[in-house]
Design a protein around this motif. Structure first.
Motif, PDB file in Angstrom:
ATOM      1  N   ASP B 276      36.012  44.786   9.735  1.00  0.00           N
ATOM      2  CA  ASP B 276      36.390  43.882  10.827  1.00  0.00           C
ATOM      3  C   ASP B 276      37.402  44.528  11.767  1.00  0.00           C
ATOM      4  N   SER B 277      38.358  45.260  11.188  1.00  0.00           N
ATOM      5  CA  SER B 277      39.459  45.773  12.002  1.00  0.00           C
ATOM      6  C   SER B 277      39.102  47.060  12.732  1.00  0.00           C
ATOM      7  N   PHE B 278      38.256  47.901  12.137  1.00  0.00           N
ATOM      8  CA  PHE B 278      37.944  49.191  12.770  1.00  0.00           C
ATOM      9  C   PHE B 278      36.442  49.406  12.960  1.00  0.00           C
ATOM     10  N   GLY B 279      35.624  48.982  11.983  1.00  0.00           N
ATOM     11  CA  GLY B 279      34.176  49.159  12.100  1.00  0.00           C
ATOM     12  C   GLY B 279      33.637  48.552  13.371  1.00  0.00           C
ATOM     13  N   LEU B 340      25.896  54.746  12.627  1.00  0.00           N
ATOM     14  CA  LEU B 340      26.874  55.813  12.400  1.00  0.00           C
ATOM     15  C   LEU B 340      28.278  55.438  12.906  1.00  0.00           C
ATOM     16  N   ALA B 341      28.364  54.897  14.128  1.00  0.00           N
ATOM     17  CA  ALA B 341      29.682  54.653  14.736  1.00  0.00           C
ATOM     18  C   ALA B 341      30.575  53.769  13.851  1.00  0.00           C
ATOM     19  N   PRO B 342      30.109  52.571  13.427  1.00  0.00           N
ATOM     20  CA  PRO B 342      30.984  51.755  12.569  1.00  0.00           C
ATOM     21  C   PRO B 342      31.318  52.455  11.249  1.00  0.00           C
ATOM     22  N   ALA B 343      30.332  53.173  10.673  1.00  0.00           N
ATOM     23  CA  ALA B 343      30.569  53.824   9.385  1.00  0.00           C
ATOM     24  C   ALA B 343      31.659  54.890   9.510  1.00  0.00           C
ATOM     25  N   VAL B 344      31.593  55.707  10.578  1.00  0.00           N
ATOM     26  CA  VAL B 344      32.617  56.734  10.800  1.00  0.00           C
ATOM     27  C   VAL B 344      33.991  56.073  10.967  1.00  0.00           C
ATOM     28  N   ASN B 345      34.045  54.983  11.744  1.00  0.00           N
ATOM     29  CA  ASN B 345      35.305  54.262  11.920  1.00  0.00           C
ATOM     30  C   ASN B 345      35.876  53.799  10.584  1.00  0.00           C
ATOM     31  N   VAL B 346      34.993  53.234   9.749  1.00  0.00           N
ATOM     32  CA  VAL B 346      35.436  52.706   8.457  1.00  0.00           C
ATOM     33  C   VAL B 346      36.002  53.835   7.599  1.00  0.00           C
ATOM     34  N   ILE B 347      35.324  54.995   7.599  1.00  0.00           N
ATOM     35  CA  ILE B 347      35.783  56.115   6.765  1.00  0.00           C
ATOM     36  C   ILE B 347      37.154  56.607   7.233  1.00  0.00           C
ATOM     37  N   ILE B 348      37.293  56.814   8.562  1.00  0.00           N
ATOM     38  CA  ILE B 348      38.577  57.327   9.074  1.00  0.00           C
ATOM     39  C   ILE B 348      39.698  56.305   8.841  1.00  0.00           C
ATOM     40  N   ALA B 349      39.391  55.032   9.096  1.00  0.00           N
ATOM     41  CA  ALA B 349      40.411  53.996   8.907  1.00  0.00           C
ATOM     42  C   ALA B 349      40.855  53.937   7.449  1.00  0.00           C
ATOM     43  N   ALA B 350      39.893  54.088   6.517  1.00  0.00           N
ATOM     44  CA  ALA B 350      40.243  54.072   5.096  1.00  0.00           C
ATOM     45  C   ALA B 350      41.219  55.201   4.791  1.00  0.00           C
ATOM     46  N   GLY B 351      40.974  56.386   5.411  1.00  0.00           N
ATOM     47  CA  GLY B 351      41.892  57.515   5.232  1.00  0.00           C
ATOM     48  C   GLY B 351      43.285  57.179   5.733  1.00  0.00           C
ATOM     49  N   LEU B 352      43.360  56.558   6.924  1.00  0.00           N
ATOM     50  CA  LEU B 352      44.660  56.206   7.503  1.00  0.00           C
ATOM     51  C   LEU B 352      45.400  55.192   6.630  1.00  0.00           C
TER      52      LEU B 352
END
Lengths: 298, 418
Positions: B276-279, B340-352
């Motif tokens: 919800d927040s980044f995806g 791809l776009a939401p998935a990449v966002n979710v991965i990077i946000a999880a890292g942050l």
């Protein structure tokens, strides 16, 4: 095409500016929201909300609260709310700083008897309750209804309490409440009693209910027939978590004297309040009081 | 290599069924646009849970608040709420050849309603994965397939009539109408009986519970699955506007309230904190990023117009017009970036979140909140969340860029061919 792209650039810039500007109100909103939730979830406040009977006012419980304060270590605040016929609500009294169990009495300008008025009063109580919840942010409370006040409570619990799913009523005490009005034969159910029974499924399964009857004679407290008070079991028994009938005899058992009756005060302190100087609810010693005859039903 | 991909997509778009779907969706655009403008306005301004409603205390000053809300709801129902019926209509009409293309469209629309009539058994849960009406956007795929089928039926009828020259056109058309509606009615009744017999209800299809358990992997898979389902026009596992909260989200909130801080909550990788927040920072499937990519790179005028018109509602989280107008839905070209776009966002946000650069966004957020503000509000107003989200937005635009350019190339070859 070029002209259109230029126009689009402006739409884009407009949306970006809108976004940046809305950061500020969005920040205020979420901060206020978090603070509000914080207050609610961390609230230790658990008021005792009282409703007087017909013809009585928001001053009805003054004597009762004064006597309870005499006997307990912690002082309880007394807050009085009145709902006027034009819809406005006035509030007198302040919550003491160290008091988490203030008594709040809700009275009505229209304090007449009769089923129609009871329904109106239940609606007015709903308005007052909403105001109180907004103001004090409590997440649980206890209820005391004297006489018809118990009917107002029953109507409120069956019809309106679902508007506040996160606010839990823990215990309800009704004192001399005529669930079947002045009808002393339980085979003759008044319209009100049949309505209450029809909607009993909306009552919370977490609620402990106590009904208290005074017996000045063998059959009534001078005003309300014993059978009418006992009709409460058809509403609460096997629906709420527990339902306890108590019958008082002896001094001060006349209908209007009940709120100041010594045994009633003891029951309130032992069974209704969370922390008081009196015996705790699970203490078997509290049942030793000579003229209290509890009949418990699960 | 690039030429290969380009010709692959070219060939895919030449498949008759794909072309029919694209033309049908383009026909739906006016309805989707009007509907999503009203829906976005209603959701954010008039709904009790809405963004502008809450932030600017709308009920206090908006005239005829409840009446306007009721009208807006009706209008949304009559546009977005019947998209599947309209898709059955246009699909059948475009599939069927003359002389029966009108009959095909009308019978497809009516039979679709008869077939899925919820009044016979409201608990019937075949058409969509949620309990929502199958006539709206979530029934789109079903409507398209149904329309295609009915279109074929009328073509077969026309062919048969040609073979038996003695048969009148009138009798042929009448028997067509009776056959289509009658069959739809019979199927509806038997489905109801089956559903009653085996007690099938919407609740038995609840998949979302699984994806909301709060582990990073489940959240990532849930995000990918949601984007894919949305690309098909179906309901995803995750839905920001849904009023249901998972157990994990609830324990997060309780923990944060108890400790007066959103850091260190028990489940930092949930639908709320990541998807919800980044995806969907740039909307469902990164729709807003696609709009920006189109504004920067497209050379097609119609595409540009559609993206401009659809940008307003998409900004407030109603992206139906964008998804249907271009179209993005069921368009092979956009499937990859859309997922791809939401998935990449979710991965990077999880890292942050894991590195404790930003707090998990666990506080409630009003519905209809613009994507870029969801994480900001959910984190209790953490500005780093907003800024990092903006970086992800730029990344999403870059993810979409090659596909927009590919679209340019394909359109150029097509015009030079014809």
């Amino acid at each position: 095409m070029i002209g259109m792209k230029r126009k689009l650039k402006w739409i884009g810039i407009f949306l970006c500016v809108l976004l940046i500007l809305s950061l500020i109100p969005a920040y205020w909103w979420t901060q206020a929201n978090v603070k509000n939730m914080d207050r609610f979830y961390n609230s230790k406040l658990s008021p005792v909300i009282c409703i007087p009977g017909s013809s009585a006012t928001e001053n009805r419980f003054d004597g009762m609260v004064a006597k309870i304060n005499e006997r307990s270590e912690t002082k309880h605040s007394l807050i009085k709310v009145k709902v006027w016929n034009d819809g406005h609500i006035s509030l007198r009294g302040k919550k003491l700083k160290n008091d988490n169990e203030p008594f709040i009495v809700v009275g009505f300008e229209n304090n007449h008897d009769g089923y129609g008025n009871i329904k109106k009063q239940a609606n007015m109580f709903n308005d007052a309750f909403s105001m109180l919840q907004d103001k004090y942010r409590f997440n649980n409370y206890k209820g005391i209804g004297h006489s018809n006040g118990g009917l107002v409570y029953t109507a409120f619990l069956e019809n309106d309490a679902s508007n506040y799913p996160e606010v839990k009523m823990k215990r309800l005490l009704t004192i001399g409440t005529p669930y079947n009005f002045e009808e002393s034969n339980i085979k003759h159910r008044t319209q009100m009693l049949s309505d209450f029974i029809k909607k009993r499924k909306y009552l919370s399964k977490d609620l402990d209910v106590y009904t208290l009857a005074g017996n000045e004679t063998y059959t009534s407290d001078g005003i309300v027939p014993d059978a009418s008070v006992r009709a409460g079991k058809y509403i609460f028994q096997n629906q709420t978590k527990s339902y306890t009938e108590v019958t008082l005899t002896g001094n001060d058992t006349q209908h209007s004297n009940l709120p100041q009756n010594n045994e009633v005060l003891q029951i309130i302190m032992a069974r209704i309040l969370d922390h008081s100087g009196g015996p705790m609810p699970d203490d078997p010693a509290s049942d030793s009081a000579s003229n209290v005859k509890p009949i418990e039903s699960e | 290599m690039q030429a290969n991909i380009s010709s692959l997509f070219m060939r895919l778009q030449q498949v008759p069924l794909v072309r029919l779907v694209q033309s049908t969706l383009q026909k739906l655009f006016p309805f989707a646009l009007f509907g999503s403008v009203i829906a976005a306005f209603r959701k954010t301004v008039l709904d009790d849970e809405g963004f502008i409603n809450n932030v600017f205390n709308v009920p206090a000053w908006f005239p005829y608040y409840h009446a306007v809300n009721a009208y807006a709801q009706t209008l949304t129902q009559l546009t977005l709420g019947i998209l599947a019926i309209l898709s059955a209509y246009y699909m059948a009409m475009l599939t069927a050849k003359k002389p029966y293309h009108y009959e095909a469209g009308i019978t497809a629309a009516l039979a679709f309603i008869v077939l899925l009539n919820p009044h016979r058994n409201p608990r019937l849960a075949l058409p969509s994965f949620s309990g929502m009406t199958p006539f709206g956007i979530h029934g789109l795929l079903l409507g398209l397939l149904f329309g295609y089928l009915i279109g074929w039926f009328w073509n077969w009828l026309a062919k048969r009539q040609k073979r038996h020259m003695h048969q009148e056109k009138v009798t042929s058309a009448t028997s067509g109408v009776i056959l289509v509606l009658g069959a739809a009615f019979l199927i509806n009744v038997s489905l109801s009986v089956v559903a009653k017999q085996f007690n099938i209800s919407t609740s038995s299809f609840s998949v979302s519970g699984l994806a909301s358990q709060g582990s990073f992997l489940m959240t990532l898979l849930g995000s990918i699955g949601t984007s894919m389902l949305r690309w098909f026009g179906l309901t995803g596992f995750f839905d920001f506007d849904s009023s249901f909260t998972s157990g994990a989200a609830n324990s997060n909130l309780m923990y944060a309230l108890e400790h007066h801080s959103p850091w260190h909550v028990p489940y930092p990788f949930t639908e709320e904190t990541l998807y919800d927040s980044f995806g969907i920072y740039a909307g469902v499937g990164g729709g807003l990023a696609l709009i920006v990519a189109l504004w920067l790179f497209t050379r097609d005028k119609r595409t540009l117009q559609i993206s401009a018109l659809a940008s307003g509602p998409a900004f407030f989280g109603s992206s139906e017009a964008l998804l249907i107008g271009l179209p993005v839905l069921l368009n092979p070209l956009y499937l990859i970036p859309f997922v791809l776009a939401p998935a990449v966002n979710v991965i990077i946000a999880a890292g942050l979140v894991a590195l404790k650069v930003i707090p998990p966004a666990i506080y409630p957020v009003p519905i209809g909140t613009p994507g870029p503000l969801i994480g900001f509000i959910g984190s209790g107003g953490n500005i780093a969340t907003f800024v990092f989200g903006f970086g992800l937005f730029v990344l999403d635009v870059l993810i979409y860029m090659p596909f927009v350019k590919l679209d340019n190339k394909m359109k150029a070859t097509r015009t030079s061919e014809s």
